[in-house]
Design an enzyme around this catalytic site. Structure first.
Site, PDB file in Angstrom:
ATOM      1  N   TYR A 252      -1.886   0.174  -6.747  1.00  0.00           N
ATOM      2  CA  TYR A 252      -2.123   0.521  -5.337  1.00  0.00           C
ATOM      3  C   TYR A 252      -3.243  -0.371  -4.799  1.00  0.00           C
ATOM      4  O   TYR A 252      -4.008  -0.941  -5.582  1.00  0.00           O
ATOM      5  CB  TYR A 252      -2.424   2.009  -5.135  1.00  0.00           C
ATOM      6  CG  TYR A 252      -3.510   2.630  -5.985  1.00  0.00           C
ATOM      7  CD1 TYR A 252      -4.822   2.700  -5.536  1.00  0.00           C
ATOM      8  CD2 TYR A 252      -3.220   3.172  -7.235  1.00  0.00           C
ATOM      9  CE1 TYR A 252      -5.813   3.296  -6.305  1.00  0.00           C
ATOM     10  CE2 TYR A 252      -4.195   3.776  -8.010  1.00  0.00           C
ATOM     11  CZ  TYR A 252      -5.498   3.825  -7.532  1.00  0.00           C
ATOM     12  OH  TYR A 252      -6.468   4.414  -8.297  1.00  0.00           O
ATOM     13  N   HIS A 302      -5.563  -2.813  -9.144  1.00  0.00           N
ATOM     14  CA  HIS A 302      -5.297  -3.583  -7.932  1.00  0.00           C
ATOM     15  C   HIS A 302      -4.975  -5.029  -8.302  1.00  0.00           C
ATOM     16  O   HIS A 302      -5.430  -5.528  -9.330  1.00  0.00           O
ATOM     17  CB  HIS A 302      -6.526  -3.572  -7.021  1.00  0.00           C
ATOM     18  CG  HIS A 302      -7.177  -2.238  -6.906  1.00  0.00           C
ATOM     19  ND1 HIS A 302      -6.492  -1.139  -6.446  1.00  0.00           N
ATOM     20  CD2 HIS A 302      -8.426  -1.812  -7.209  1.00  0.00           C
ATOM     21  CE1 HIS A 302      -7.309  -0.103  -6.460  1.00  0.00           C
ATOM     22  NE2 HIS A 302      -8.483  -0.481  -6.929  1.00  0.00           N
TER      23      HIS A 302
END
Ligand code: C5P
Length: 324
Positions: A252, A302
């Site tokens: 995410y 990430h």
């Protein structure tokens, strides 16, 4: 044939947005004036309302991603999360159970005012500095430049004391989640980036009973911040960033990238500071002596490289001024 159809729909969407902008311009004057900036009310049911899909040269890449209809903020009125979003969101930090979510949101807004009900000065169009926590800010002397923006958006454990010359002293919005939370001064908007239902529960607790002191690690049971200024990002907005911007690279998007996309939706002009590695290739924070040089990239949660490429591309498209 498919590409023709896609091109037509993009043209229609962007033409609509442009007409809306012209309408706004005729009725309210240029969106960069401070007068307009103060008077801009929040739109009913919508939480982010600066249209940026106006420059024809960027139709294809920018407008295909930028969606003005997405709700940035969670409110009581839009708290019903679509099931596709909910399923994705619950997996981010392995929260299997979303059955209590509506109750949690209701309890939260019993404690906090819902932004859609009367608070008009929280998200407005103006110039914004988004300040990431990268070590490349050390020695940059960007402090004055950062502070000259209408809004200064910081995140997580960002600190300014002792670093003013490089990172500035003002903060108007501070983005955080329970595990990165810090106390804020009275004029600062706390912006919660919720990655799980427990984050919403924690926020309610942190402003009331203090009963939640642990998530996947120890968190602050109480928070000092102005609760009338709290904003909460909508999981729909997080999924939109993952789908349209980072395109599912990384599990995410990072808080910094989320903040940047939020700024693109809510500010007339965005400047990005403190993103990326320093000149030695280290990904530490500006307040650290480079003890964990690769920390930000190493988590694997990430995709720092993709995010950086996107920021470069936004800068090339004229949507962000990127200060390196
Ligand atoms: O590490 P932290 O998440 O607190 O940093 C805030 C944001 O700043 C990150 O989410 C990331 O977008 C950006 N950052 C960066 N390079 C670093 C450190 C942080 O781009 N070295």
């Amino acid at each position: 044939m498919l590409w023709k159809k896609k091109l037509w729909s993009t043209l229609v969407v962007c033409l609509g947005v442009s007409l809306w902008n012209i309408y706004k311009l005729v009725n309210t004057g240029p969106s960069t004036s401070s007068h307009h900036f103060e008077e801009q009310p929040m739109m009913e049911g919508k939480s982010c309302n600066c249209n940026r899909c106006t420059e024809l040269s960027n139709l294809d890449w920018f407008c295909e991603r930028f969606d003005t209809s997405v709700n940035c903020l969670l409110t009581l009125e839009n708290s019903e999360i679509p099931s596709g979003v909910l399923q994705w969101w619950l997996k981010l930090q392995r929260s299997n159970d979303g059955s209590q979510l509506q109750e949690i949101i209701k309890d939260l807004f019993d404690i906090l005012p819902s932004p859609a009900t009367g608070v008009e000065d929280i998200v407005q169009c103006g110039t914004c500095a988004v300040v990431g926590n990268s070590g490349r800010l050390r020695g940059s002397k960007y402090g004055e430049k950062i502070d000259s923006h209408n809004f200064v958006l910081r995140m997580n454990t960002a600190q300014t004391a002792g670093f003013e010359e490089d990172v500035g002293a003002r903060t108007t919005h501070h983005f955080m989640y329970p595990e990165s939370a810090m106390n804020l001064g009275p004029d600062i908007h706390l912006v919660l980036v919720p990655f799980k239902p427990l984050d919403l529960k924690w926020l309610a607790s942190a402003f009331s009973s203090g009963e939640i002191w642990r998530t996947y690690r120890r968190v602050k049971p109480f928070l000092k911040a102005d609760k009338s200024k709290v904003l909460i990002l909508n999981p729909v907005f997080l999924k939109y960033i993952q789908d349209k911007w980072t395109m599912h690279y990384g599990r995410y998007p990072s808080t910094g990238f989320i903040t940047l996309i939020f700024a693109i939706h809510t500010c007339t002009q965005v400047s990005a500071f403190g993103f990326g590695a320093d000149h030695n290739g280290n990904w530490h924070h500006y307040w650290e002596e480079n003890r964990a040089a690769g920390a930000f990239r190493r988590t694997g949660v990430h995709d720092a490289i993709i995010e950086l490429q996107l920021i470069e591309r936004l800068a090339a498209a004229g949507k962000v001024s990127f200060y390196k």
